[in-house]
Design a protein around this motif. Structure first.
Motif, PDB file in Angstrom:
ATOM      1  N   ALA A 252      -4.490  -0.407  -2.801  1.00 23.79           N
ATOM      2  CA  ALA A 252      -4.173   1.000  -3.058  1.00 23.79           C
ATOM      3  C   ALA A 252      -4.635   1.438  -4.437  1.00 23.79           C
ATOM      4  CB  ALA A 252      -2.671   1.226  -2.909  1.00 23.79           C
TER       5      ALA A 252
ATOM      6  N   LYS B   3       0.837  -1.200   0.000  1.00 20.91           N
ATOM      7  CA  LYS B   3       0.000   0.000   0.000  1.00 20.91           C
ATOM      8  C   LYS B   3       0.877   1.257   0.000  1.00 20.91           C
ATOM      9  CE  LYS B   3      -4.689   0.336   1.711  1.00 20.91           C
ATOM     10  NZ  LYS B   3      -5.679   0.018   2.728  1.00 20.91           N
TER      11      LYS B   3
ATOM     12  N   GLY C  34      -1.593  -5.598  -0.983  1.00 22.77           N
ATOM     13  CA  GLY C  34      -1.658  -4.200  -0.555  1.00 22.77           C
ATOM     14  C   GLY C  34      -1.670  -3.258  -1.733  1.00 22.77           C
TER      15      GLY C  34
END
Lengths: 363, 363
Positions: A278, A250, A274
């Motif tokens: 995002a 992320k 992640g």
């Protein structure tokens, strides 16, 4: 199915009556039940037919053994043979973490093909438990020991294993000549990048782990080698670093997006998870806006992501099989290699829907 | 760190020289190295100080044992004590699937508190391996056996365990009086529904598994009980069924949406994952458009979903601890319960961001 028991207040009246579950049946108990001596029982159990025991006595002894559930200590067998059909499997976390269980699966499967059963000790890094477990394995004359870690890294083979056939699986010891079987991180890194290259991508990012381990060096080498083979210049601006988990993926997303790449090789599937989050939070689509490749092919994650994640297989199952094979080979041939052997196993690509095929004519 | 070895062509010339790794050191070797007899070595090892062995001889024997790396077979100890500090842990898939490894973790932790080490056999449902492993555990006089399955269901305790202290963990045998420790599916089902009820929801769906298992009955009972306690009428139109995995969650989404509920209890986290995907594909948001509760608190999944998933904890770690405790209790007290005991452990709620707090004044 187990039959029911009753708390036994009449013990002693009938020798054939089953003892409470928690009593250990001894040779003396068998002898008493069969109405004979301990040495006679022992002779029967060791099949000493030369000892001239009557068939009736033999039958009585066998019946008593069966009804009392007597299990001889493996001592006699151990003394005679010197070893058993066990292979000790010592690991830190493989049995208790949801990552590399297939190492045990492959190892047990291969062991069973040879009539052996794995005895597993999962130490969670507790050195005392490890020492105690190894000592017990040696006490019980295991054929040999597999020493294995849940992720690939360097270890120090415990001194206690010095005189025992040992193979390292998913780890290696640079200061020892114990045979080891490990994943080929470099070939895996190559496989990841090549999936994108073969799909027509030329600007490809690489996100390395911040954790120090063989994967950190090897997969990066593989990525660079794949670029080089395809005539793509390496570019430091496309090489990043993040924590090897969802948060890391992320966190690195803004930089990935700013770099203008069309595809990214993540250190592992969790990082890719992640990154997926995002990108989705920004209204972007995979693979249309970004192609993503992970690493591990982690059960429960990679195949179940939306879209399913292209990744690289860590060959856990095959590492287990190979480890047992090498161990049995060393035992059978009583071979000892003065120089260490390291077997590196291929990490093959797993192509799924997270890679966009680039139409080169449009580039 | 292990020291290097060299292929040994000079064996016999110096008894103290280390043998090649794959040779088993025997009592005879120790006696030869110490320049004494096998019986003397045996007396030294069993600490028979009454045997009047000179201190020098004792020292020579101990030195030879150490330098040759001799490990006595546990026979002597086994014969004298009748049991060892091992607990056999027999499982189908706990060590090789990414779901219930914490059972082993808790069990080993508790065992170690009592100086015991788990010997794990992971059979993957192979009955022969199971029989062989259990036979070997009994041969080696384990203190007792934990018999455990990767998900909660009914089993038949193997006959071979009839005379051995045994505890079932995460499974039970309705036809046996072996003590068992299982998760309380009903309390877990209650906990799931109560998280939504406490957040103000009144129209709550329940998606059951199609798989026959205690969870199927128990969690449904818990859901209905929670509704009843809150004065909410149960409604068959809000009770669904799907495969206990991602696809199941995806497939049931249209019906969930049509039912007009504001929250849904999924059979497990994987089903919730699929529901998340389906809702997201329709441009819906969690928890704003739908509150979702899973079950398991499966490592790698629940806490890492977007948003993190409210769920119910399967108390794997605690099941392991409790199982070992009960086993040691049965062994120590030599107690045998004529009637079976089943310990059901609470499955506590894990509240995360997937539940919208309903403002009751707006309803």
């Amino acid at each position: 199915m187990a039959k029911g028991h009753h708390a036994d207040s009449s013990m002693g009246s009938s020798p054939m009556e089953r003892k409470p579950r928690s009593s250990i049946v001894t040779l003396k108990d068998v002898a008493a039940a069969a109405g004979t001596s301990v040495s006679t029982v022992s002779l029967v159990m060791n099949h000493k037919s030369e000892a001239r025991i009557s068939k009736e006595t033999v039958a009585k002894v066998l019946k008593a053994i069966d009804e009392l559930g007597y299990r001889p200590n493996s001592l006699a067998q151990g003394l005679v043979r010197g070893s058993s059909n066990f292979i000790g499997f010592v690991t830190d976390l493989i049995a208790t973490t949801p990552f590399a269980g297939q190492i045990i699966s492959g190892a047990q499967k291969e062991a069973w093909r040879h009539g052996c059963v794995l005895l597993i000790a999962n130490t969670e890094g507790n050195e005392q438990i490890e020492r105690y477990a190894i000592a017990k394995f040696l006490d019980h004359k295991v054929k040999g020991v597999i020493y294995s870690t849940w992720y690939h890294h360097e270890v120090s083979v415990p001194d206690e294993l010095e005189h025992t056939p040992t193979v390292l699986v998913n780890c290696s010891d640079p200061n020892s000549n114990v045979t080891s079987v490990i994943p080929d991180e470099r070939r895996g890194g190559m496989a990841a990048a090549q999936m994108l290259i073969n799909a027509g991508h030329r600007r490809i990012a690489f996100v390395n782990t911040t954790t120090d381990a063989p994967a950190r060096v090897g997969r990066r080498e593989g990525y660079l080698y794949a670029l080089h083979e395809a005539g793509i210049h390496e570019d430091n601006a496309l090489m990043f670093e993040a924590e090897p988990d969802q948060q890391g993926g992320k966190d690195i997303a803004p930089e990935i997006l700013r770099s203008g790449v069309t595809g990214v090789c993540c250190h592992n599937d969790r990082m890719a998870m992640g990154l997926y989050d995002a990108l989705r939070d920004r209204g972007l689509k995979i693979p249309e806006n970004m192609s993503v490749v992970g690493f591990d092919n982690q059960e429960v994650i990679a195949a179940n992501m939306s879209p399913p994640l292209s990744t690289v297989q860590l060959p856990h199952y095959e590492l287990g099989i190979q480890g047992v094979n090498l161990l049995l080979e060393e035992i059978d041939t009583r071979k000892h290699y003065a120089f260490s052997r390291t077997i590196s196993m291929d990490c093959p690509p797993v192509f799924r829907d997270s890679i966009r095929i680039v139409n080169s004519s449009l580039m």
